[in-house]
Scaffold this motif. Structure first.
Motif, PDB file in Angstrom:
ATOM      1  N   THR A  23       0.846  -1.189   0.000  1.00 27.81           N
ATOM      2  CA  THR A  23       0.000   0.000   0.000  1.00 27.81           C
ATOM      3  C   THR A  23       0.882   1.240   0.000  1.00 27.81           C
ATOM      4  N   ALA A  24       0.609   2.132  -0.941  1.00 25.76           N
ATOM      5  CA  ALA A  24       1.426   3.330  -1.125  1.00 25.76           C
ATOM      6  C   ALA A  24       0.648   4.576  -0.733  1.00 25.76           C
ATOM      7  N   SER A  25       1.355   5.524  -0.172  1.00 24.14           N
ATOM      8  CA  SER A  25       0.750   6.806   0.140  1.00 24.14           C
ATOM      9  C   SER A  25       1.804   7.895   0.030  1.00 24.14           C
ATOM     10  N   GLY A  26       1.376   9.101  -0.314  1.00 27.30           N
ATOM     11  CA  GLY A  26       2.278  10.238  -0.296  1.00 27.30           C
ATOM     12  C   GLY A  26       2.762  10.747  -1.625  1.00 27.30           C
ATOM     13  N   TYR A  27       2.496  10.007  -2.711  1.00 25.86           N
ATOM     14  CA  TYR A  27       2.937  10.494  -4.008  1.00 25.86           C
ATOM     15  C   TYR A  27       1.972  11.531  -4.551  1.00 25.86           C
ATOM     16  N   SER A  29       2.262  12.535  -7.821  1.00 27.45           N
ATOM     17  CA  SER A  29       2.070  12.192  -9.221  1.00 27.45           C
ATOM     18  C   SER A  29       1.324  10.877  -9.352  1.00 27.45           C
ATOM     19  N   ARG A  30       0.524  10.762 -10.389  1.00 33.29           N
ATOM     20  CA  ARG A  30      -0.166   9.508 -10.635  1.00 33.29           C
ATOM     21  C   ARG A  30       0.677   8.542 -11.455  1.00 33.29           C
ATOM     22  N   ARG A  31       1.798   9.030 -11.989  1.00 30.79           N
ATOM     23  CA  ARG A  31       2.571   8.189 -12.886  1.00 30.79           C
ATOM     24  C   ARG A  31       3.984   8.039 -12.351  1.00 30.79           C
ATOM     25  N   TYR A  32       4.303   6.829 -11.980  1.00 25.28           N
ATOM     26  CA  TYR A  32       5.629   6.554 -11.462  1.00 25.28           C
ATOM     27  C   TYR A  32       5.897   5.061 -11.583  1.00 25.28           C
ATOM     28  N   ARG A  67       5.233 -17.331 -13.512  1.00 27.82           N
ATOM     29  CA  ARG A  67       4.795 -17.797 -12.184  1.00 27.82           C
ATOM     30  C   ARG A  67       4.237 -16.663 -11.331  1.00 27.82           C
ATOM     31  N   PHE A  68       4.817 -15.477 -11.468  1.00 28.09           N
ATOM     32  CA  PHE A  68       4.406 -14.327 -10.656  1.00 28.09           C
ATOM     33  C   PHE A  68       3.624 -13.350 -11.530  1.00 28.09           C
ATOM     34  N   THR A  69       2.653 -12.675 -10.905  1.00 32.46           N
ATOM     35  CA  THR A  69       1.853 -11.680 -11.611  1.00 32.46           C
ATOM     36  C   THR A  69       1.701 -10.436 -10.749  1.00 32.46           C
ATOM     37  N   ILE A  70       2.031  -9.297 -11.317  1.00 27.13           N
ATOM     38  CA  ILE A  70       1.869  -8.028 -10.622  1.00 27.13           C
ATOM     39  C   ILE A  70       0.547  -7.398 -11.053  1.00 27.13           C
ATOM     40  N   SER A  71      -0.116  -6.751 -10.125  1.00 21.45           N
ATOM     41  CA  SER A  71      -1.345  -6.032 -10.451  1.00 21.45           C
ATOM     42  C   SER A  71      -1.480  -4.840  -9.516  1.00 21.45           C
ATOM     43  N   ARG A  72      -2.397  -3.954  -9.849  1.00 21.66           N
ATOM     44  CA  ARG A  72      -2.528  -2.711  -9.068  1.00 21.66           C
ATOM     45  C   ARG A  72      -3.993  -2.328  -8.957  1.00 21.66           C
ATOM     46  N   ASP A  73      -4.398  -1.950  -7.768  1.00 23.78           N
ATOM     47  CA  ASP A  73      -5.735  -1.415  -7.524  1.00 23.78           C
ATOM     48  C   ASP A  73      -5.587   0.082  -7.299  1.00 23.78           C
ATOM     49  N   ASN A  74      -5.898   0.866  -8.310  1.00 15.97           N
ATOM     50  CA  ASN A  74      -5.688   2.306  -8.221  1.00 15.97           C
ATOM     51  C   ASN A  74      -6.524   2.938  -7.117  1.00 15.97           C
ATOM     52  N   ALA A  75      -7.735   2.446  -6.934  1.00 18.00           N
ATOM     53  CA  ALA A  75      -8.617   3.031  -5.923  1.00 18.00           C
ATOM     54  C   ALA A  75      -8.057   2.854  -4.527  1.00 18.00           C
ATOM     55  N   LYS A  76      -7.317   1.760  -4.318  1.00 14.59           N
ATOM     56  CA  LYS A  76      -6.763   1.481  -2.996  1.00 14.59           C
ATOM     57  C   LYS A  76      -5.288   1.848  -2.897  1.00 14.59           C
TER      58      LYS A  76
END
Length: 123
Positions: A23-27, A29-32, A67-76
């Motif tokens: 979980t990220a907070s503090g940025y 910019s929306r693009r990084y 084997r591994f998959t990265i994903s992102r929930d922008n709302a969270k």
């Protein structure tokens, strides 16, 4: 700087599955760039997957591809790493990292912000 908090590590048998969260907070910019790295005892930190939040396909290291998959929930503001078919050599401390920028390579030295890590043990 961004604050990153990982969770989801644990112990699992070979062939099993784990999903890590960051979980990220503090940025501002929306693009990084965001990435997952790992470090086994006595070894250098290894980049395993990176993602540009503005789009593009993730970039996986050969050691985890398929084997591994990265994903992102922008709302969270949360980044996930689903790890399937785990192997003992996947054991290590897993870190989430972030940096400003457009081209998201797997070089740890390029990332300015790091979480505290979460331990993954595969036996």
């Amino acid at each position: 700087h961004v604050q990153l908090v990982e969770s989801g590590g644990g112990s699992v048998q070979a062939g099993g599955t784990l999903t890590l969260s960051c979980t990220a907070s503090g940025y501002n910019s929306r693009r990084y760039c965001m990435g997952w790295f790992r470090q086994a005892p006595g070894k250098e930190r290894e980049g395993i997957v990176s993602l540009y939040t503005g789009g593009d396909q993730p970039y996986y290291a050969d050691s985890v591809k398929g084997r591994f998959t990265i994903s992102r929930d922008n709302a969270k503001n949360t980044l996930y790493l689903q790890m399937n078919s785990l192997k003992p050599e996947d054991t290590g401390m897993y870190y989430c990292a972030a940096r400003e920028g457009r081209y998201c390579y797997l070089h740890a030295y390029e990332y300015a912000d790091w979480g505290q890590g979460t331990q993954v043990t595969v036996s």
